[in-house]
Design an enzyme around this catalytic site. Structure first.
Site, mmCIF file in Angstrom:
data_model
loop_
_atom_site.group_PDB
_atom_site.id
_atom_site.type_symbol
_atom_site.label_atom_id
_atom_site.label_comp_id
_atom_site.label_asym_id
_atom_site.label_seq_id
_atom_site.Cartn_x
_atom_site.Cartn_y
_atom_site.Cartn_z
ATOM 1 N N PRO A 148 0.821 -1.206 0.000
ATOM 2 C CA PRO A 148 0.000 0.000 0.000
ATOM 3 C C PRO A 148 0.858 1.259 0.000
ATOM 4 O O PRO A 148 1.235 1.775 1.045
ATOM 5 C CB PRO A 148 -0.823 -0.133 1.282
ATOM 6 C CG PRO A 148 -0.006 -1.003 2.163
ATOM 7 C CD PRO A 148 0.728 -1.946 1.261
ATOM 8 N N CYS A 149 1.170 1.755 -1.173
ATOM 9 C CA CYS A 149 2.015 2.948 -1.283
ATOM 10 C C CYS A 149 1.216 4.229 -1.148
ATOM 11 O O CYS A 149 1.755 5.318 -1.284
ATOM 12 C CB CYS A 149 2.762 2.939 -2.612
ATOM 13 S SG CYS A 149 4.044 1.689 -2.688
ATOM 14 N N GLN A 150 -0.084 4.113 -0.912
ATOM 15 C CA GLN A 150 -0.876 5.266 -0.513
ATOM 16 C C GLN A 150 -1.360 4.968 0.906
ATOM 17 O O GLN A 150 -1.981 3.945 1.147
ATOM 18 C CB GLN A 150 -2.068 5.453 -1.442
ATOM 19 C CG GLN A 150 -1.673 5.982 -2.806
ATOM 20 C CD GLN A 150 -2.896 6.307 -3.638
ATOM 21 O OE1 GLN A 150 -3.937 5.691 -3.490
ATOM 22 N NE2 GLN A 150 -2.767 7.277 -4.514
ATOM 23 N N PHE A 187 0.835 4.677 3.289
ATOM 24 C CA PHE A 187 2.136 4.401 3.881
ATOM 25 C C PHE A 187 2.038 3.937 5.332
ATOM 26 O O PHE A 187 2.311 4.656 6.276
ATOM 27 C CB PHE A 187 3.050 5.620 3.756
ATOM 28 C CG PHE A 187 3.271 6.009 2.315
ATOM 29 C CD1 PHE A 187 3.002 7.278 1.876
ATOM 30 C CD2 PHE A 187 3.706 5.075 1.407
ATOM 31 C CE1 PHE A 187 3.180 7.637 0.539
ATOM 32 C CE2 PHE A 187 3.884 5.408 0.086
ATOM 33 C CZ PHE A 187 3.622 6.699 -0.351
#
Length: 397
Positions: free
Chosen positions: A80-82, A84
């Site tokens: 999940p790079c949104q 963080f």
């Protein structure tokens, strides 16, 4: 040829690795923190080592102990790079992937040294920047290159690979060998004009995907039921193959008033287009109409087009093209290209996670069937990516 072995990190319900399995790979392991998603993955992959744990809580030694002897050739992941997840106020820029769970994906690659690492994420990742105006995607690619990989990225459109859904996703591929063609060429097209001058197949429509499923109204259906129709087309034949009974085809328990509201909504319209007397009522308000009506919620889909993007909460996003109800979990699974034999565990829906947290009901804060389906990589899209990569890896051996 020897089957390539796949380890799925941030595995969810398993759509990503299922696509690679459909392409001929062997799924040897998965890491997932959610209880219901883990149950779904384990049920559908009974011979796979599935670890239910936060990946950041797994030590290097534990990862080596579980998977090094199995020698995974491919590591998959959609960190999940949104949001963080592991960033905190004292840990630098919250938009920097080096402060996020992406670092755990890199760590697995550093430990196990697979031939390929494949990451999937939302297309907005291509525009995201850190506080220092660095492109997040550039940092991600740099981190993977530091491990000795050739790294490639592109945004793929699911409808171009036979998925009956408008869904764009960015893929990042890290390979120990240089790839001539890192991404698959389109096999399908929505625009009929393109079909006249090419060998592309027509992308299935929403109705192509779900028209053979048992006809049910609101409050009808079941977690397991018999088919009432034979497949009407090749897409349906492919997804129903090998499945004796149908699972997860249970309609939402809409009120009579909500069914009336849906009945007033035409294709392309949403609940905001319903007559005022049928619009939502504020909670505990003695009939006062809500002033919060969202145009993207409860939109009736066109039968003869691909569906809009299936999100995690799609039980409230779409109205069936002909029935006055939202989609069932199985209809969403069809649109995502999961085969009917793939059974989703856990409850169909749960109340909002914010409400659960507020009331201390953490034992219910899991990914429901709809969440698991909406979060997944469409298996047919993953299969297209896998077929293209496997061919080049095997040619190099």
């Amino acid at each position: 040829m020897k089957k390539l072995k796949v380890l799925d990190t941030f595995a969810g319900a398993g759509g990503f690795s299922l696509g690679f399995e459909m392409a001929g790979c062997e799924v040897i392991g998965a890491i997932e923190t959610d209880a219901w998603a883990t149950e779904t993955f384990s049920f559908n992959h009974p011979n796979t080592i599935v670890i239910k744990k936060n990946i950041e809580d797994l030590t290097d030694e534990e990862i080596l102990e579980k998977f090094d002897s199995l020698k995974p050739d491919i590591v998959l992941g959609g960190p999940p790079c949104q949001g963080f997840s592991i960033c905190n106020k004292n840990n630098g820029d919250p938009k920097d992937p080096r402060n996020s769970l992406f670092e755990e994906f890199v760590r697995v690659g550093r430990i196990l040294k697979p031939k390929l690492m494949v990451m999937e994420n939302v297309p907005n990742l291509t525009k995201a920047k850190t506080k220092n105006k660095e492109l997040v995607l550039d940092i991600i690619k740099s981190e993977l290159k530091s491990l000795g990989y050739y790294v490639y990225s592109d945004v793929l459109e699911a409808v171009n690979y036979g998925v009956p859904q408008i869904r764009k996703r960015v893929f990042v591929i890290a390979s120990l060998i240089e790839l001539k063609n890192p991404f698959p060429k389109p096999t399908h097209a929505v625009d009929a004009a393109n079909l006249l001058s090419s060998t592309l197949k027509p992308t299935p429509t929403l109705w192509d995907a779900i028209s053979d499923l048992p006809e049910i109204n609101a409050r009808e259906g079941a977690e397991e039921m018999e088919y009432t129709s034979k497949p009407h087309n090749d897409f349906q034949k492919q997804l129903s193959k090998g499945s004796k009974n149908l699972h997860n085809h249970l309609a939402m328990k809409h009120s009579k008033r909500m069914v009336e509201r849906f009945a007033s909504v035409a294709c392309g319209q949403s609940g905001s287009d319903a007559p005022d007397h049928l619009k939502p009522i504020k909670r505990n308000s003695n009939g006062v109409l809500s002033d919060k009506v969202y145009g993207q919620n409860n939109r009736r889909m066109h039968a003869n087009r691909p569906c809009h993007t299936i999100p995690a909460s799609f039980y409230a996003n779409f109205i069936h093209p002909f029935k006055h109800r939202n989609f069932t979990a199985r209809e969403g699974a069809r649109i995502q290209t999961f085969p009917d034999s793939y059974v989703f565990k856990g409850k169909p829906t749960v109340v909002s996670h914010k409400l659960l947290a507020r009331e201390g009901r953490t034992d219910e804060k899991y990914l429901c069937q709809y969440n698991q389906i909406g979060n997944a990589v469409p298996p047919m899209l993953a299969k297209a990516v896998a077929n293209n990569l496997i061919r080049q890896i095997q040619e190099n051996n």
